[in-house]
Write an enzyme that holds these catalytic residues in place. Structure first.
Site, PDB file in Angstrom:
ATOM      1  N   PHE A 158       0.820  -1.219   0.000  1.00 47.11           N
ATOM      2  CA  PHE A 158       0.000   0.000   0.000  1.00 47.11           C
ATOM      3  C   PHE A 158       0.848   1.262   0.000  1.00 47.11           C
ATOM      4  CE2 PHE A 158      -2.554  -3.371   1.872  1.00 47.11           C
ATOM      5  CZ  PHE A 158      -3.713  -3.279   1.122  1.00 47.11           C
ATOM      6  N   GLY A 259      -8.343  19.247  -7.799  1.00 50.50           N
ATOM      7  CA  GLY A 259      -7.294  19.719  -8.708  1.00 50.50           C
ATOM      8  C   GLY A 259      -7.470  19.151 -10.104  1.00 50.50           C
ATOM      9  N   CYS A 266      -0.594   3.876 -10.683  1.00 51.99           N
ATOM     10  CA  CYS A 266      -1.462   2.978  -9.910  1.00 51.99           C
ATOM     11  C   CYS A 266      -2.945   3.240 -10.139  1.00 51.99           C
ATOM     12  CB  CYS A 266      -1.114   3.084  -8.441  1.00 51.99           C
ATOM     13  SG  CYS A 266       0.605   2.666  -8.153  1.00 51.99           S
TER      14      CYS A 266
END
Ligand code: UGA
Length: 438
Positions: A158, A259, A266
């Site tokens: 992760f 944004g 990923c």
């Protein structure tokens, strides 16, 4: 750090996941070989030169090489034969239809089968679609030449680029997808010095946890980006909306930064791969398609806003500050900046580019794009520009001297693709300004 039991580990793949894992396993005291089929990369690593920018990685690699518990190898066969635990951290790039290309994973499984010279635990660490572990198991079972035993497990990673070493040693959880007590004990032993809760599941569940986590994070980003569009239309402030939403503990403040959208290797590929495997299994995961559509729409929206302010784009000069897909990395894969630079160049805009870390990679990625020049400092890039676009929120940009920038620009206009500047200060300094949803 000293672990109770040292394991002989082979990490296959010296990319962002594999190289970090290999270096960190060596720091935990294990004996690690990291294998990659790119000879140049292996040579570079042996000479202690890093293939990508990741804070803290170089020091760990040097330490491992010096203490001789980290080595780099070109031969997969040798790596497998000399190890008891094999972590597969090879690339799973997207195919045209969105599915993950598992050929590299399958090749490692096949080579493991042919080199089963002792019991081995083969662990999937790359992000893979659910049921890949089963496939690895089948390949080894069907191709091994002896009666030796093996286990397959899933231990998804992760870690975030730019914070990878920290994430490795201080994870929120360690997911172990196992089918035997032996595999579970080995993996728990390998991580015994890392203080984090283990979540022990079957292999399918572990694989799915990774896809679901990345997809959920991407969904949070697209959700806030969609809200930012409504904010712009209604005259509300997304920064305040996001802050107040994040204060609700059920929502949480992370990944609510609006944004120009998410990039990197990923999220974009994992969203596609998760949608693909869900559909293959019989569920049409329409939400994920919309997450992708919203994300792609943010770049288009940003470009539209620039055009709206500048009018005709032909022969205008835009400075672009920030090119990597996020700060802390030189990674340019699926960086929104690439699409923005390409589109502006096509419209006839001259572009002056600067990034603190990714200039080398940007030059390769943007090779062939017309009207693009690279500069060694942000000030050199903004000189003479009609507009400056902030596309990656590097800290160094927050410290820029706005007065100096205003003096050297042709027109004082800032397009803030990451909502990273203090809007009030920018306006007070005499700039025209737009952000996303504020
Ligand atoms: C992501 C996950 O965060 C990791 O947990 C995971 O291990 C990794 O993918 C992976 O699968 O290998 P990473 O791609 O390094 O990590 O980057 P993130 O920090 O998650 O950022 C992804 C993108 O989302 C960046 O372009 C970033 O600018 C954007 N982002 C992030 C936003 O636009 N808004 C936010 O609020 C947060």
């Amino acid at each position: 750090m000293k672990t109770a039991r040292k394991y002989k580990i082979c990490v296959v793949g010296a990319g962002h996941v594999g190289l970090v894992a290999a270096a960190c396993f060596s720091k935990l005291g294990h004996k690690v070989v990291c294998v990659d089929n790119d000879r140049n990369k292996i040579q570079m690593l042996k000479e202690m030169s890093m293939p990508f920018h990741e804070p803290g990685l170089e020091a760990l690699v040097k330490r491992g090489l010096k203490r001789e518990n980290l080595n780099f190898l070109f031969s997969l066969t040798e790596g497998i034969r000399s190890s008891e635990v094999i972590f597969i951290a090879v690339g799973t790039p997207p195919k045209k239809d969105g599915s993950a290309d598992l050929s590299s994973v399958e090749n490692v499984a096949y080579t493991a089968a042919k080199n089963l010279n002792s019991y081995k635990l083969v662990v999937g660490k790359s992000t893979v679609p659910v049921q890949t572990g089963k496939r690895i198991q089948e390949i080894i079972e069907n191709n091994k030449d002896n009666g030796l035993k093996f286990d397959v497990a899933s231990n998804p990673e992760f870690l975030r680029e730019g914070k990878a070493i920290y994430d490795f040693f201080y994870p929120d959880r360690i997911v172990l997808g196992v089918e035997s007590k032996k595999a579970e004990n080995i993996l728990k032993g390998i991580y015994s010095l890392v203080k984090a809760p283990f979540v022990v599941t079957d292999i399918n569940t572990a694989e799915l946890i990774k896809h679901a986590s990345n997809s959920f994070l991407a969904t949070k980003i697209s959700f806030i980006n969609a809200v930012s569009r409504v904010c712009d239309l209604a005259g509300a402030d997304i920064e305040k909306v996001s802050k107040a939403m994040g204060m609700d503990r059920r929502i949480g403040s992370a990944f609510l930064q609006a944004g120009i959208g998410y990039g990197g290797f990923c999220f974009p590929k994992d969203i596609e791969a998760f949608a693909y495997i869900s559909k293959k299994l019989g569920y049409e995961f329409g939400l994920l398609r919309e997450v992708r559509n919203i994300n792609q729409g943010q770049v288009v929206y940003f470009l539209r806003k620039i055009k709206g302010k500048l009018g005709s784009l032909k022969n205008k000069r835009a400075a672009v500050l920030g090119l990597s897909f996020k700060p802390g990395t030189d990674d340019m894969r699926f960086a929104p900046a690439v699409k923005i630079v390409e589109a502006l160049s096509q419209e006839g805009v001259n572009l002056s580019l600067y990034d603190p870390k990714s200039m080398g990679k940007s030059k390769k990625v943007l090779k062939g794009i017309k009207r693009v020049k690279f500069f060694k400092s942000p000030y050199a890039a903004v000189a003479g520009a009609d507009c400056v676009c902030f596309l990656t929120e590097w800290d160094e940009f927050r410290k820029l001297d706005l007065r100096k920038i205003k003096k050297i620009m042709k027109h004082p206009f800032i397009a803030d693709g990451r909502n990273m500047l203090d809007k009030k200060k920018v306006l007070a300094a005499g700039f025209e300004y737009f952000g996303i949803g504020r």
